[in-house]
Write a protein that holds these residues in place. Structure first.
Motif, PDB file in Angstrom:
ATOM      1  N   SER A   1     -31.828 -72.325  32.212  1.00 63.90           N
ATOM      2  CA  SER A   1     -31.337 -72.700  30.921  1.00 63.90           C
ATOM      3  C   SER A   1     -32.168 -74.014  30.804  1.00 63.90           C
ATOM      4  CB  SER A   1     -30.218 -73.087  30.811  1.00 63.90           C
ATOM      5  OG  SER A   1     -29.506 -73.881  29.638  1.00 63.90           O
ATOM      6  N   HIS A   2     -32.407 -75.179  31.716  1.00 66.39           N
ATOM      7  CA  HIS A   2     -33.293 -75.858  31.192  1.00 66.39           C
ATOM      8  C   HIS A   2     -34.607 -75.929  30.678  1.00 66.39           C
ATOM      9  CE1 HIS A   2     -29.329 -77.360  33.611  1.00 66.39           C
ATOM     10  NE2 HIS A   2     -29.824 -78.525  33.393  1.00 66.39           N
ATOM     11  N   LEU A   3     -35.656 -74.366  31.621  1.00 65.04           N
ATOM     12  CA  LEU A   3     -36.270 -75.085  31.101  1.00 65.04           C
ATOM     13  C   LEU A   3     -36.390 -75.037  29.556  1.00 65.04           C
ATOM     14  CD1 LEU A   3     -38.406 -73.125  33.954  1.00 65.04           C
ATOM     15  CD2 LEU A   3     -39.087 -75.390  33.453  1.00 65.04           C
ATOM     16  N   GLU A   4     -35.626 -74.009  29.297  1.00 65.80           N
ATOM     17  CA  GLU A   4     -35.602 -73.786  27.969  1.00 65.80           C
ATOM     18  C   GLU A   4     -35.674 -74.820  26.683  1.00 65.80           C
ATOM     19  OE1 GLU A   4     -32.629 -70.452  27.965  1.00 65.80           O
ATOM     20  OE2 GLU A   4     -34.279 -68.644  28.652  1.00 65.80           O
TER      21      GLU A   4
ATOM     22  N   ASP B   1     -44.206 -82.657  19.587  1.00 63.01           N
ATOM     23  CA  ASP B   1     -45.570 -81.634  19.509  1.00 63.01           C
ATOM     24  C   ASP B   1     -46.097 -82.086  18.432  1.00 63.01           C
ATOM     25  OD1 ASP B   1     -48.304 -81.104  20.665  1.00 63.01           O
ATOM     26  OD2 ASP B   1     -47.738 -78.943  19.877  1.00 63.01           O
ATOM     27  N   ALA B   2     -45.074 -81.163  17.257  1.00 62.11           N
ATOM     28  CA  ALA B   2     -45.146 -81.640  16.352  1.00 62.11           C
ATOM     29  C   ALA B   2     -44.965 -82.743  14.891  1.00 62.11           C
ATOM     30  CB  ALA B   2     -43.322 -80.489  15.481  1.00 62.11           C
TER      31      ALA B   2
ATOM     32  N   VAL C   1     -39.025 -76.830  27.249  1.00 66.14           N
ATOM     33  CA  VAL C   1     -39.352 -76.242  26.397  1.00 66.14           C
ATOM     34  C   VAL C   1     -39.001 -76.992  23.776  1.00 66.14           C
ATOM     35  CG1 VAL C   1     -40.273 -74.058  25.173  1.00 66.14           C
ATOM     36  CG2 VAL C   1     -40.087 -74.385  27.732  1.00 66.14           C
ATOM     37  N   LYS C   2     -37.918 -76.484  24.291  1.00 66.88           N
ATOM     38  CA  LYS C   2     -37.717 -77.264  23.062  1.00 66.88           C
ATOM     39  C   LYS C   2     -38.118 -78.852  22.593  1.00 66.88           C
ATOM     40  CE  LYS C   2     -34.015 -73.941  22.162  1.00 66.88           C
ATOM     41  NZ  LYS C   2     -33.057 -72.924  22.062  1.00 66.88           N
ATOM     42  N   MET C   3     -38.019 -79.634  23.552  1.00 65.80           N
ATOM     43  CA  MET C   3     -37.690 -80.737  23.449  1.00 65.80           C
ATOM     44  C   MET C   3     -39.407 -81.452  23.549  1.00 65.80           C
ATOM     45  SD  MET C   3     -35.166 -82.257  25.900  1.00 65.80           S
ATOM     46  CE  MET C   3     -35.297 -82.732  27.048  1.00 65.80           C
TER      47      MET C   3
END
Length: 58
Positions: free
Chosen positions: A29-32, A42-43, A35-37
């Motif tokens: 869950s923390h890795l997901e 990056d955007a 990745v979203k952050m």
């Protein structure tokens, strides 16, 4: 998208960490979330001349 479970397993193997199965869902869950952050950061497009701010002002 990064497969969090594969990343978690591979990282634990490389670091020679024993990951208890009960912690797996929390780590995944923390890795997901991480990745979203990272995708949000990056955007953001920055100019080549961009410098970090000296003082944070919200």
């Amino acid at each position: 998208m990064i497969e969090a479970e594969k990343l978690m397993t591979a990282a634990a193997d490389v670091l020679r960490l024993k990951l208890d199965p009960e912690y797996g869902p929390g780590v995944k869950s923390h890795l997901e979330v991480a990745v979203k952050m990272a995708a949000l950061l990056d955007a953001v497009e920055l100019d080549d001349e961009a410098e970090p701010a000296w003082v944070y002002r919200p």
